[in-house]
Design a protein around this motif. Structure first.
Motif, PDB file in Angstrom:
ATOM      1  N   GLY A  17       0.665  -7.547  40.700  1.00  0.00           N
ATOM      2  CA  GLY A  17      -0.479  -6.795  40.209  1.00  0.00           C
ATOM      3  C   GLY A  17      -1.148  -7.375  38.984  1.00  0.00           C
ATOM      4  N   ARG A  18      -0.731  -8.540  38.543  1.00  0.00           N
ATOM      5  CA  ARG A  18      -1.270  -9.113  37.307  1.00  0.00           C
ATOM      6  C   ARG A  18      -2.245 -10.253  37.605  1.00  0.00           C
ATOM      7  NH1 ARG A  18       1.754  -7.195  32.983  1.00  0.00           N
ATOM      8  NH2 ARG A  18       3.606  -6.131  33.705  1.00  0.00           N
ATOM      9  N   PRO A  19      -3.377 -10.270  36.892  1.00  0.00           N
ATOM     10  CA  PRO A  19      -4.329 -11.373  37.095  1.00  0.00           C
ATOM     11  C   PRO A  19      -3.918 -12.639  36.354  1.00  0.00           C
ATOM     12  CG  PRO A  19      -5.206  -9.825  35.503  1.00  0.00           C
ATOM     13  CD  PRO A  19      -3.906  -9.246  36.007  1.00  0.00           C
ATOM     14  N   MET A  20      -3.002 -12.513  35.376  1.00  0.00           N
ATOM     15  CA  MET A  20      -2.557 -13.667  34.602  1.00  0.00           C
ATOM     16  C   MET A  20      -1.052 -13.574  34.383  1.00  0.00           C
ATOM     17  SD  MET A  20      -5.402 -14.055  31.670  1.00  0.00           S
ATOM     18  CE  MET A  20      -6.273 -15.575  31.872  1.00  0.00           C
ATOM     19  N   LEU A  21      -0.412 -14.734  34.276  1.00  0.00           N
ATOM     20  CA  LEU A  21       1.009 -14.816  33.958  1.00  0.00           C
ATOM     21  C   LEU A  21       1.196 -15.707  32.747  1.00  0.00           C
ATOM     22  CD1 LEU A  21       2.634 -15.418  37.464  1.00  0.00           C
ATOM     23  CD2 LEU A  21       2.611 -13.300  36.150  1.00  0.00           C
ATOM     24  N   VAL A  22       2.119 -15.345  31.892  1.00  0.00           N
ATOM     25  CA  VAL A  22       2.486 -16.175  30.745  1.00  0.00           C
ATOM     26  C   VAL A  22       3.885 -16.704  31.018  1.00  0.00           C
ATOM     27  CG1 VAL A  22       2.937 -16.219  28.270  1.00  0.00           C
ATOM     28  CG2 VAL A  22       1.082 -14.808  29.171  1.00  0.00           C
ATOM     29  N   LEU A  23       4.033 -18.018  30.996  1.00  0.00           N
ATOM     30  CA  LEU A  23       5.319 -18.641  31.267  1.00  0.00           C
ATOM     31  C   LEU A  23       5.826 -19.364  30.033  1.00  0.00           C
ATOM     32  CD1 LEU A  23       4.527 -20.158  34.782  1.00  0.00           C
ATOM     33  CD2 LEU A  23       5.625 -17.985  34.266  1.00  0.00           C
ATOM     34  N   LEU A  24       7.107 -19.225  29.785  1.00  0.00           N
ATOM     35  CA  LEU A  24       7.753 -19.960  28.700  1.00  0.00           C
ATOM     36  C   LEU A  24       8.196 -21.315  29.239  1.00  0.00           C
ATOM     37  CD1 LEU A  24      10.024 -17.171  27.250  1.00  0.00           C
ATOM     38  CD2 LEU A  24       7.971 -18.088  26.207  1.00  0.00           C
ATOM     39  N   THR A  25       8.035 -22.345  28.446  1.00  0.00           N
ATOM     40  CA  THR A  25       8.478 -23.667  28.859  1.00  0.00           C
ATOM     41  C   THR A  25       9.700 -24.063  28.048  1.00  0.00           C
ATOM     42  OG1 THR A  25       6.999 -24.735  27.291  1.00  0.00           O
ATOM     43  CG2 THR A  25       6.132 -24.353  29.476  1.00  0.00           C
ATOM     44  N   ALA A  26      10.526 -24.879  28.633  1.00  0.00           N
ATOM     45  CA  ALA A  26      11.764 -25.282  27.965  1.00  0.00           C
ATOM     46  C   ALA A  26      11.531 -26.400  26.964  1.00  0.00           C
ATOM     47  CB  ALA A  26      12.787 -25.722  29.005  1.00  0.00           C
ATOM     48  N   ASP A  28       8.240 -28.402  26.880  1.00  0.00           N
ATOM     49  CA  ASP A  28       6.833 -28.744  26.644  1.00  0.00           C
ATOM     50  C   ASP A  28       6.280 -28.007  25.433  1.00  0.00           C
ATOM     51  OD1 ASP A  28       7.333 -28.808  29.709  1.00  0.00           O
ATOM     52  OD2 ASP A  28       5.618 -30.107  29.390  1.00  0.00           O
ATOM     53  N   LEU A  29       5.297 -28.577  24.841  1.00  0.00           N
ATOM     54  CA  LEU A  29       4.518 -27.905  23.813  1.00  0.00           C
ATOM     55  C   LEU A  29       3.132 -27.705  24.370  1.00  0.00           C
ATOM     56  CD1 LEU A  29       5.627 -29.822  20.622  1.00  0.00           C
ATOM     57  CD2 LEU A  29       6.309 -27.533  21.323  1.00  0.00           C
ATOM     58  N   PRO A  30       2.504 -26.595  24.290  1.00  0.00           N
ATOM     59  CA  PRO A  30       2.973 -25.374  23.642  1.00  0.00           C
ATOM     60  C   PRO A  30       4.055 -24.685  24.470  1.00  0.00           C
ATOM     61  CG  PRO A  30       0.895 -24.952  24.704  1.00  0.00           C
ATOM     62  CD  PRO A  30       1.173 -26.429  24.864  1.00  0.00           C
ATOM     63  N   ARG A  31       4.843 -23.850  23.805  1.00  0.00           N
ATOM     64  CA  ARG A  31       5.953 -23.167  24.472  1.00  0.00           C
ATOM     65  C   ARG A  31       5.476 -22.095  25.455  1.00  0.00           C
ATOM     66  NH1 ARG A  31      11.378 -23.839  24.073  1.00  0.00           N
ATOM     67  NH2 ARG A  31      11.517 -21.608  24.170  1.00  0.00           N
ATOM     68  N   LEU A  32       4.306 -21.502  25.196  1.00  0.00           N
ATOM     69  CA  LEU A  32       3.733 -20.515  26.104  1.00  0.00           C
ATOM     70  C   LEU A  32       2.568 -21.145  26.849  1.00  0.00           C
ATOM     71  CD1 LEU A  32       3.560 -17.343  23.836  1.00  0.00           C
ATOM     72  CD2 LEU A  32       5.211 -17.830  25.625  1.00  0.00           C
ATOM     73  N   ARG A  33       2.557 -20.960  28.154  1.00  0.00           N
ATOM     74  CA  ARG A  33       1.443 -21.444  28.956  1.00  0.00           C
ATOM     75  C   ARG A  33       0.933 -20.279  29.784  1.00  0.00           C
ATOM     76  NH1 ARG A  33       3.251 -27.162  31.315  1.00  0.00           N
ATOM     77  NH2 ARG A  33       1.024 -27.405  31.556  1.00  0.00           N
ATOM     78  N   VAL A  34      -0.394 -20.138  29.881  1.00  0.00           N
ATOM     79  CA  VAL A  34      -1.010 -19.006  30.565  1.00  0.00           C
ATOM     80  C   VAL A  34      -1.659 -19.505  31.856  1.00  0.00           C
ATOM     81  CG1 VAL A  34      -2.729 -17.168  30.387  1.00  0.00           C
ATOM     82  CG2 VAL A  34      -1.418 -17.859  28.376  1.00  0.00           C
ATOM     83  N   PHE A  35      -1.420 -18.764  32.943  1.00  0.00           N
ATOM     84  CA  PHE A  35      -1.952 -19.132  34.246  1.00  0.00           C
ATOM     85  C   PHE A  35      -2.687 -17.956  34.864  1.00  0.00           C
ATOM     86  CE2 PHE A  35       1.617 -21.873  33.505  1.00  0.00           C
ATOM     87  CZ  PHE A  35       1.210 -23.101  34.007  1.00  0.00           C
ATOM     88  N   GLU A  36      -3.837 -18.236  35.494  1.00  0.00           N
ATOM     89  CA  GLU A  36      -4.527 -17.228  36.289  1.00  0.00           C
ATOM     90  C   GLU A  36      -3.911 -17.229  37.678  1.00  0.00           C
ATOM     91  OE1 GLU A  36      -8.844 -16.621  35.994  1.00  0.00           O
ATOM     92  OE2 GLU A  36      -8.793 -18.374  34.687  1.00  0.00           O
TER      93      GLU A  36
END
Length: 66
Positions: A17-26, A28-36
């Motif tokens: 149900g979400r239009p976007m997801l925030v994923l943590l990376t192990a 990579d920098l930046p640590r948070l990546r946002v995806f549509e």
């Protein structure tokens, strides 16, 4: 990129149900990546009442409007 998530119906409902997801990376920098999320499709997995959500993800930039 195309990804699939496996989980219970409650877990898949949270993601589907979400239009976007925030994923943590192990590493990579930046640590948070946002995806549509585009074209989500839920399939019932044949084992143990599990489901599979497949979707297209496109990385996007998030700007601070504050």
């Amino acid at each position: 990129m195309r990804v699939c998530f496996h989980g219970t119906s409650e877990e898949i409902a949270l993601v589907a149900g979400r239009p976007m997801l925030v994923l943590l990376t192990a590493r990579d920098l930046p640590r948070l990546r946002v995806f549509e999320v585009f074209h989500p499709h839920v399939l019932r997995h044949p084992y143990q009442e599990r489901y599979r959500l497949c979707a297209e993800l496109t990385e996007t930039e998030v700007t601070d409007h504050a």
